[in-house]
Write a protein that holds these residues in place. Structure first.
Motif, PDB file in Angstrom:
ATOM      1  N   ASP A 154      48.008  34.718  36.501  1.00 32.73           N
ATOM      2  CA  ASP A 154      48.474  34.796  35.161  1.00 32.73           C
ATOM      3  C   ASP A 154      49.162  33.362  34.793  1.00 32.73           C
ATOM      4  OD1 ASP A 154      47.634  37.399  35.396  1.00 32.73           O
ATOM      5  OD2 ASP A 154      49.686  38.353  35.460  1.00 32.73           O
ATOM      6  N   LEU A 155      49.924  32.837  35.564  1.00 35.41           N
ATOM      7  CA  LEU A 155      50.475  31.439  34.961  1.00 35.41           C
ATOM      8  C   LEU A 155      49.294  30.682  34.901  1.00 35.41           C
ATOM      9  CD1 LEU A 155      52.881  29.700  34.264  1.00 35.41           C
ATOM     10  CD2 LEU A 155      53.254  29.472  36.952  1.00 35.41           C
ATOM     11  N   MET A 156      48.585  30.219  35.967  1.00 36.71           N
ATOM     12  CA  MET A 156      47.568  29.335  35.989  1.00 36.71           C
ATOM     13  C   MET A 156      46.424  29.792  34.613  1.00 36.71           C
ATOM     14  SD  MET A 156      46.864  29.074  40.083  1.00 36.71           S
ATOM     15  CE  MET A 156      45.254  28.068  40.058  1.00 36.71           C
ATOM     16  N   ALA A 157      46.201  30.891  34.480  1.00 35.97           N
ATOM     17  CA  ALA A 157      45.314  31.262  33.384  1.00 35.97           C
ATOM     18  C   ALA A 157      45.868  30.622  31.858  1.00 35.97           C
ATOM     19  CB  ALA A 157      45.067  32.697  33.324  1.00 35.97           C
ATOM     20  N   ASP A 158      47.303  30.906  31.859  1.00 35.29           N
ATOM     21  CA  ASP A 158      47.807  30.451  30.602  1.00 35.29           C
ATOM     22  C   ASP A 158      48.037  29.181  30.411  1.00 35.29           C
ATOM     23  OD1 ASP A 158      48.456  33.299  30.030  1.00 35.29           O
ATOM     24  OD2 ASP A 158      50.601  33.141  30.771  1.00 35.29           O
ATOM     25  N   LEU A 159      48.233  28.298  31.430  1.00 35.18           N
ATOM     26  CA  LEU A 159      48.430  26.800  31.470  1.00 35.18           C
ATOM     27  C   LEU A 159      46.859  26.176  31.269  1.00 35.18           C
ATOM     28  CD1 LEU A 159      50.695  26.002  34.440  1.00 35.18           C
ATOM     29  CD2 LEU A 159      51.212  26.548  32.105  1.00 35.18           C
ATOM     30  N   GLY A 186      38.649  37.519  43.535  1.00 35.22           N
ATOM     31  CA  GLY A 186      38.885  37.481  42.064  1.00 35.22           C
ATOM     32  C   GLY A 186      40.149  37.474  41.308  1.00 35.22           C
ATOM     33  N   HIS A 187      41.100  37.266  42.065  1.00 37.05           N
ATOM     34  CA  HIS A 187      42.420  37.184  41.425  1.00 37.05           C
ATOM     35  C   HIS A 187      42.483  36.459  40.347  1.00 37.05           C
ATOM     36  CE1 HIS A 187      43.383  39.158  45.142  1.00 37.05           C
ATOM     37  NE2 HIS A 187      44.545  39.374  44.551  1.00 37.05           N
ATOM     38  N   LEU A 188      41.946  35.043  40.115  1.00 41.21           N
ATOM     39  CA  LEU A 188      42.018  34.102  39.261  1.00 41.21           C
ATOM     40  C   LEU A 188      41.338  34.617  37.960  1.00 41.21           C
ATOM     41  CD1 LEU A 188      42.246  30.775  40.800  1.00 41.21           C
ATOM     42  CD2 LEU A 188      44.049  31.899  39.560  1.00 41.21           C
ATOM     43  N   LEU A 189      40.003  35.057  38.271  1.00 42.50           N
ATOM     44  CA  LEU A 189      39.189  35.681  37.144  1.00 42.50           C
ATOM     45  C   LEU A 189      39.808  36.689  36.710  1.00 42.50           C
ATOM     46  CD1 LEU A 189      35.707  34.898  38.934  1.00 42.50           C
ATOM     47  CD2 LEU A 189      36.824  33.560  37.157  1.00 42.50           C
ATOM     48  N   ALA A 190      40.195  37.579  37.265  1.00 39.16           N
ATOM     49  CA  ALA A 190      40.988  38.835  36.586  1.00 39.16           C
ATOM     50  C   ALA A 190      41.935  38.348  35.879  1.00 39.16           C
ATOM     51  CB  ALA A 190      41.605  39.781  37.826  1.00 39.16           C
ATOM     52  N   ALA A 191      42.850  37.650  35.951  1.00 38.10           N
ATOM     53  CA  ALA A 191      43.892  37.129  35.140  1.00 38.10           C
ATOM     54  C   ALA A 191      43.261  36.544  33.867  1.00 38.10           C
ATOM     55  CB  ALA A 191      44.730  35.882  36.067  1.00 38.10           C
ATOM     56  N   ALA A 192      41.949  35.798  33.903  1.00 39.85           N
ATOM     57  CA  ALA A 192      41.723  35.298  32.807  1.00 39.85           C
ATOM     58  C   ALA A 192      40.989  36.508  31.850  1.00 39.85           C
ATOM     59  CB  ALA A 192      40.206  34.423  33.170  1.00 39.85           C
ATOM     60  N   VAL A 193      40.599  37.410  32.605  1.00 44.33           N
ATOM     61  CA  VAL A 193      40.222  38.704  31.689  1.00 44.33           C
ATOM     62  C   VAL A 193      41.259  39.021  30.693  1.00 44.33           C
ATOM     63  CG1 VAL A 193      39.601  41.300  31.801  1.00 44.33           C
ATOM     64  CG2 VAL A 193      38.471  39.631  33.339  1.00 44.33           C
ATOM     65  N   LYS A 194      42.495  39.204  31.140  1.00 44.32           N
ATOM     66  CA  LYS A 194      43.800  39.581  30.286  1.00 44.32           C
ATOM     67  C   LYS A 194      43.983  38.169  29.390  1.00 44.32           C
ATOM     68  CE  LYS A 194      45.976  40.453  34.078  1.00 44.32           C
ATOM     69  NZ  LYS A 194      47.143  40.776  35.036  1.00 44.32           N
ATOM     70  N   ALA A 195      44.268  37.206  30.181  1.00 46.48           N
ATOM     71  CA  ALA A 195      44.764  36.151  29.300  1.00 46.48           C
ATOM     72  C   ALA A 195      43.896  35.399  28.013  1.00 46.48           C
ATOM     73  CB  ALA A 195      45.091  34.706  30.224  1.00 46.48           C
ATOM     74  N   VAL A 196      42.537  35.594  28.070  1.00 46.32           N
ATOM     75  CA  VAL A 196      41.644  34.988  27.219  1.00 46.32           C
ATOM     76  C   VAL A 196      41.804  35.638  25.803  1.00 46.32           C
ATOM     77  CG1 VAL A 196      39.429  34.482  26.438  1.00 46.32           C
ATOM     78  CG2 VAL A 196      40.085  33.874  28.649  1.00 46.32           C
ATOM     79  N   PRO A 197      41.673  37.046  25.813  1.00 49.64           N
ATOM     80  CA  PRO A 197      41.647  37.789  24.476  1.00 49.64           C
ATOM     81  C   PRO A 197      43.128  37.702  24.129  1.00 49.64           C
ATOM     82  CG  PRO A 197      40.579  39.199  26.294  1.00 49.64           C
ATOM     83  CD  PRO A 197      41.358  37.744  26.985  1.00 49.64           C
ATOM     84  N   THR A 198      44.296  37.827  24.928  1.00 52.14           N
ATOM     85  CA  THR A 198      45.509  37.774  24.603  1.00 52.14           C
ATOM     86  C   THR A 198      46.159  36.284  23.807  1.00 52.14           C
ATOM     87  OG1 THR A 198      46.358  39.290  26.070  1.00 52.14           O
ATOM     88  CG2 THR A 198      48.056  37.889  24.939  1.00 52.14           C
ATOM     89  N   THR A 199      45.240  35.252  24.488  1.00 50.07           N
ATOM     90  CA  THR A 199      45.767  33.999  23.910  1.00 50.07           C
ATOM     91  C   THR A 199      45.058  33.292  22.647  1.00 50.07           C
ATOM     92  OG1 THR A 199      46.625  33.277  26.274  1.00 50.07           O
ATOM     93  CG2 THR A 199      46.156  31.427  24.427  1.00 50.07           C
TER      94      THR A 199
END
Length: 687
Positions: A154-159, A186-199
C-alpha cells in the motif's frame, strides 16, 4: 469405485479445527479410547484422518466455533504438490469469478476441495475465501515464494502515484495503467486497485507478469475478484513470462510501475541481453541484476510516469553499479531512496530500500533535479518492524508518506526541496542533498550516510537522553547502596547441592528445551501468536524477532526461569513479560513454588563457576549441559533471603547495561554535532 484417500491432519491442525490448544487434543487422545487411530506420520508427529476426526469431534461435542473455511485447507494441503495445490486454488477463484458451481478445470484429487471451496465462497464471500486459501498456501511455501507485505505494498502504491508528473495527452478520465513486471502473487497490483481510485479518482488498468505460471494464474483470479466490474477499468492482463529475457508485455507502456524484483540473482540473462536497448544508463554488470530491473521498469514507463522498487541495501553502494547510479542521478530518473527498518519485508534481517524513480516528461529539463531526497526510516524506527506490530507499522507508513508525499506534492519540474522536509516535521531523519554533491567517485546513496550529516536536529533527542541518564544514575545509586550493604562471610563450610537434572527427577522443577516449530505458521484469527526468542537474537543483542503459534513449541510464562545453553551467551533469568516461545539451545525451567524460589534458582544457575562446571567442549561451539548446573540445597525461607539479593544484583546489571546503550547513542549523536561545528559560543569553558 475406489474411495478417495484419507486427508491427513496433525495434532496442531486438529487443535486449530477444534478451537483449542494442542495440549487439549493430546489429553483427548490419551483419555478417550474412541479417539481415531493415527494413519501415518511418526510417534512424535502423528497424522490422523480428517474425516474420522471431524466425526469424533461432532460425536463428542468438541467441534468448537471454528469457521467452515478452517476445514477447507487440510483438503487442499493434502494435494501435496505445491503447483497442484496452487492451481487448484486458482481454479476456485476462476469458478467464483464466473459464478459457476461446477468443479470443471480441476480433476482427480483436487475436484472435491475445489467444489467445496467454490460453494463456501458463494456463501461467505468469493474474495475472502480465495484470500484465505492463498494466504495459507503462501505461508506453507514461505521459503520458496517471496511476497510484499500488504502494508508495504500500500505504501509503495501511494508513493508511486504521488511521484507522477504530467503525462502528455493524458485525459482526466483515462485509466491509470499500473505494471508489475515480477508480480508474484499480486500484492502490489492489489494495492494499486485500492490506491488509484482513492488518490486520483480514476480506474486502474493492471498489467503484470511473472516467470511462475502458478503465481500468474493466482494473481489473475485474485485481481478479477478484487475489481468492481462497474467502476473498475479494463480487465487485468496477467501473463506468464520472464520480463528481462522475453517480456510478454514488451509493447506495454505504464503510468506507474511497482516492483519487488528477485534479489541477488546471478543468472538473469547477462550474456543474452548485453546489447539490449533498455540499458539507457549502461549495461548492468553480471553482479547487478537489480539495476537491470531498475532500467527495465524505466523503459516500460510513459514519459512523466513513476516507479517504486523494493531493493536490497547493497544496491546503493556496490562499486560495480556506480556508473549506472551516476547516470540515474544526472538524468533525474532516480529521485529518492528510503531506508526501511529491518523486518519490513523478507529478508527480515535487512534494512531494505525503496527507490522512487520517474521518467522525465517532454518539456522537462533533461538536467538532474537540484536536490535528491534521502529518508532514513531505519534510524527513525531503530527496532525491527514486525509484521504483526500494528501500531508501529502504521506509524512507519505514516512517517514515510509524510516525508515523501510532501516532497512529491511540492515537486516543481522534478525538484525536491528542503522546505518539503521541514513541513513534514522529519528534519532529523530526512535530507534533501544537492545532486552535485552525490556525483563523487563512489556515488554512495546510502541514506544513513547523508541524513546524519545533513540534519543536525538532535537537540530535543539529547535533552531526552540526558533526562534518561539522570534517571538511570539515580536507579544505579539506589541499587548500589543495597548491594554495598550486603555482608559477605568467608565461611567455606561445604554445603550440599543438587543438579538441575536431580531437581527435575525429584519434581522440584520441570525442564523443557526450546525448539523451532515443525510446521510453517499460518494465520489463524482464533489463536494469538507469541514472540520467538532464538540464539541469533541474543547474539545480535536484539529482542525476539520472530512470531509463532503456541503449538508444538516451548512457551515460557511469567516466573519461569530461562537458561541459555551456549557458553558465549550463557545466562539465566526469571521471565517477567508476556508468554514467549524459545528456540533451540534455550531452556525453560518451571519451579514448584513450594520447593524452589525462581529468583534464587536463576541467580544460582548463572554463576560463571557453574557454567565452567557444566560446560562441554566436545565441539568448536562450547555448550552448557543445563542438567549439570548446580543449586545449593537450602530451605525456602533461606532461598528467599538470597532471592532479594539476586533481584537487586539483576536490577543493577540491567541499569548499567541500559546506561551503556544510552551513552553509546548519545556519544554518536553528540559527536556528530560537535564534528559539524555546532557548539555555541560561550557554552564550553572546559574543566
Amino acid at each position: 469405485m475406489t474411495s478417495p484417500p484419507a486427508v491427513p491432519v496433525t495434532l496442531a491442525e486438529i487443535a486449530r479445527l477444534a478451537g483449542v490448544g494442542r495440549a487439549a487434543v493430546s489429553n483427548w487422545r490419551r483419555r478417550h479410547d474412541t479417539f481415531p487411530p493415527r494413519i501415518g506420520g511418526t510417534a512424535t508427529s502423528p497424522h490422523f484422518s480428517l474425516t474420522d476426526i471431524e466425526k469424533w469431534l461432532r460425536d463428542n461435542g468438541k467441534l468448537g466455533k471454528t469457521t467452515s473455511r478452517e476445514w477447507l485447507w487440510p483438503r487442499f494441503e493434502a494435494l501435496g504438490d505445491r503447483d497442484e495445490t496452487g492451481l487448484a486454488i486458482a481454479t476456485v477463484g476462476r469458478l467464483l469469478a464466473r459464478g459457476e458451481s461446477d468443479g470443471g478445470g480441476s480433476d482427480g484429487a483436487g475436484e472435491g476441495p475445489v467444489r467445496a471451496a467454490a460453494e463456501l465462497g458463494r456463501r461467505e464471500g468469493s474474495y475472502d475465501i480465495l484470500m484465505f486459501l492463498l494466504r495459507r498456501w503462501l505461508d506453507t511455501h514461505v521459503r520458496q515464494i517471496s511476497t510484499t507485505p500488504e502494508p508495504l505494498a500500500d505504501l509503495m502504491a501511494d508513493l508511486a502515484l504521488w511521484a507522477r508528473g504530467p503525462l502528455v495527452g493524458e485525459h482526466p478520465e483515462d485509466p491509470i495503467r499500473v505494471l508489475d513486471p515480477a508480480c508474484g502473487a499480486g500484492h502490489l497490483l492489489a494495492a494499486a486497485v485500492k490506491a488509484v481510485p482513492t488518490t486520483l479518482n480514476r480506474p486502474a488498468a493492471l498489467l503484470g507478469c511473472d516467470r511462475d505460471p502458478v503465481l500468474t494464474a493466482l494473481t489473475d483470479v485474485r485481481l478479477a475478484l478484487l475489481q468492481d466490474p462497474e467502476t473498475s477499468g479494463p480487465a487485468p492482463v496477467i501473463a506468464p513470462g520472464d520480463s528481462l529475457r522475453a517480456d510478454p508485455l514488451i509493447g506495454a507502456q505504464a503510468d506507474v510501475v511497482l516492483c519487488n524484483p528477485p534479489a541477488n540473482e546471478r543468472d538473469w540473462g547477462y550474456e543474452d541481453l548485453a546489447a539490449d536497448t533498455r540499458w539507457v544508463h549502461g549495461t548492468p554488470p553480471r553482479t547487478e541484476p537489480e539495476l537491470a530491473w531498475v532500467q527495465h521498469c524505466l523503459a516500460r514507463l510513459r514519459p512523466g510516469g513513476s516507479a517504486v522498487l523494493l531493493l536490497p541495501p547493497t544496491v546503493v553502494a556496490r562499486k560495480a553499479g556506480r556508473r549506472i547510479r551516476r547516470s540515474l542521478l544526472r538524468t533525474g530518473a532516480l529521485r529518492a531512496v528510503v531506508a526501511l527498518p529491518p523486518g519490513s519485508a523478507a529478508p527480515h534481517s535487512l534494512s531494505l530500500h525503496l527507490w522512487v524513480l520517474r521518467r522525465p516528461a517532454p518539456g522537462e529539463s533533461p538536467q538532474a533535479p537540484g536536490e535528491f531526497l534521502f529518508v532514513d526510516a531505519a534510524a527513525r524506527f531503530p527496532r525491527s518492524t514486525s509484521r504483526d506490530s500494528g501500531p508501529e507499522r502504521d506509524e512507519l507508513g505514516a512517517f514515510i508518506r509524510s516525508v515523501v508525499g510532501t516532497a512529491g506534492k511540492r515537486a516543481v519540474a522534478g525538484t525536491l526541496c528542503e522546505q518539503a522536509i521541514e513541513d513534514s516535521d522529519a528534519t532529523a531523519w530526512a535530507a534533501a542533498v544537492p545532486v552535485i554533491d552525490l556525483l563523487d567517485d563512489d556515488v554512495d546513496l546510502t541514506p544513513g550516510r547523508h541524513v546524519t550529516s545533513a540534519s543536525g536536529h538532535v537537540g530535543p533527542q539529547l535533552a531526552d537522553s540526558w533526562s534518561e541518564v539522570g534517571e538511570l544514575l539515580e536507579g544505579l545509586r539506589t541499587e548500589s547502596a543495597c548491594l554495598a550493604a550486603l555482608e559477605l562471610t568467608r565461611d567455606t563450610e561445604d554445603q550440599p547441592s543438587a543438579t538441575v537434572g536431580e531437581l527435575a527427577r525429584a519434581g522440584a522443577l520441570t525442564l523443557r528445551s526450546g525448539r523451532l516449530p515443525a510446521e510453517a505458521a499460518v494465520p489463524d484469527p482464533g489463536h494469538a501468536r507469541v514472540p520467538l526468542l532464538t540464539i541469533s537474537d541474543l547474539l545480535l543483542d536484539e529482542s525476539p524477532s520472530g512470531w509463532v503459534y503456541p503449538d508444538d513449541i516451548v512457551v515460557v510464562e511469567p516466573r519461569d526461569v530461562v537458561v541459555v545453553g551456549v557458553s558465549r551467551e550463557f545466562s539465566a533469568w526469571v521471565h517477567e513479560g508476556p508468554p514467549m516461545a524459545v528456540g533451540p539451545q534455550i531452556h525453560a525451567l518451571r519451579v514448584d513454588p513450594d520447593v524452589l524460589d525462581p529468583w534464587f534458582l536463576a541467580g544460582s544457575l548463572k554463576s560463571p563457576a557453574n557454567a565452567r562446571h557444566a560446560g562441554t567442549h566436545a565441539s568448536s561451539s562450547s555448550r552448557i549441559d543445563v542438567r549439570r548446573l548446580q543449586v545449593r540445597r537450602i530451605n525456602l525461607s533461606e532461598q528467599r533471603r538470597y532471592s532479594d539479593a539476586f533481584r537487586h544484583l539483576t536490577a543493577f546489571e540491567g541499569l548499567a547495561e541500559h546506561l551503556r546503550i544510552v551513552a553509546k547513542r548519545m556519544g554518536r549523536d553528540l559527536g556528530d554535532e560537535l564534528a559539524a561545528g555546532r557548539l555555541a559560543h560561550g557554552t564550553w569553558t572546559g574543566p
